[in-house]
Scaffold this motif. Structure first.
Motif: not given
Length: 267
Positions: A131-152
């Motif tokens: 799961l941790p490798f080449g996973n598009a969903s986790y790439r998106r997750l890591m992008d999202l957590i860097q955008e304060p306006e998308r949290l919570g």
């Protein structure tokens, strides 16, 4: 509106129509800070949320829902609309895991596999390791957590255990939460799914032989060896979590510092 008291130990919000729903805040990091509450939530599927559940959910300030289920799962049990939240469905499977295999991991198919002996601890550990490798969903997750306006941010799959379990571990590791605490958060799923597991078991137990019962217990449990398979695979391939985050997601030391400055607080 029904009052939902959060368990201060498990962080579970006891919704009637969603299992394993919890706030990921409150964990202490290696540098002595603490993850803020109200930024990251994890859950099992949301399809069964009641009207009262949704009324309370709307008070949490959810701005993003990231659904790790594949399209067929999501279509069968769609998420309810959450006012003010952007919904994204990106299936969580690794680049080298066949799509057909990833799509066999619906709750119903896993339970059926337990009855035939088709799923077990070795299969799940192997799934976690990929799961941790080449996973598009986790790439998106890591992008999202860097955008304060998308949290919570609320991320979920079917049971909130496997795909969500690895995603949650990545969030906490990126924030500098120690591995032992990351494992603790993962294992709390056993509490979050306890009533759901008991309900399912009562319904299907009469049809299960001993092998199938063991398979059911394996797929419904959060076991240290499952998450360790993912964490060990990361360290074996990259040598460190820092190298993993930088090379898989472009999360350099500077970006990790910026992420932590927003998501952590001084105790």
């Amino acid at each position: 509106m029904t009052h939902y008291a959060i368990d201060p130990v498990s962080r579970i919000i006891p919704y009637q129509g969603a299992n394993n729903f919890r706030d990921m805040g409150g964990y202490e990091t290696e540098d002595g800070r603490r993850v803020k509450y109200g930024l990251f939530f994890r859950s099992a599927e949301l399809h069964g949320l009641t009207e009262n559940d949704l009324l309370h959910l709307h008070t949490l300030g959810i701005r993003t829902v990231l659904d790790y289920r594949h399209e067929q799962e999501a279509a069968l049990k769609p998420d309810p609309a959450i006012a003010g939240a952007v919904y994204e469905c990106i299936p969580a499977f690794a680049a080298d895991l066949p799509i057909a295999a990833a799509q066999s991991h619906t709750m119903e198919e896993l339970l059926g596999g337990a009855q035939t002996g088709g799923f077990g601890p070795e299969m799940l550990a192997g799934f976690y390791a990929k799961l941790p490798f080449g996973n598009a969903s986790y790439r998106r997750l890591m992008d999202l957590i860097q955008e304060p306006e998308r949290l919570g941010l609320l991320h979920h799959c079917a049971a909130g255990k496997d795909r969500t379990g690895v995603g949650s571990a990545l969030i906490l590791l990126a924030l500098g939460v120690p591995e032992e605490t990351v494992m603790l958060d993962y294992l709390l799923t056993n509490e979050g799914l306890a009533s759901f597991k008991a309900e399912i078991l009562a319904r299907i137990a009469p049809a299960l032989d001993e092998r199938a019962l063991q398979g059911f217990q394996a797929i419904m449990a959060a076991k240290p060896e499952y998450l360790n398979a993912a964490l060990d695979a990361i360290k074996e391939r990259y040598g460190s979590y820092e190298a993993y985050f930088e090379q898989e997601y472009g999360l350099t030391a500077g970006r990790l510092d910026a992420l932590r400055s927003y998501c952590l607080e001084t105790i």
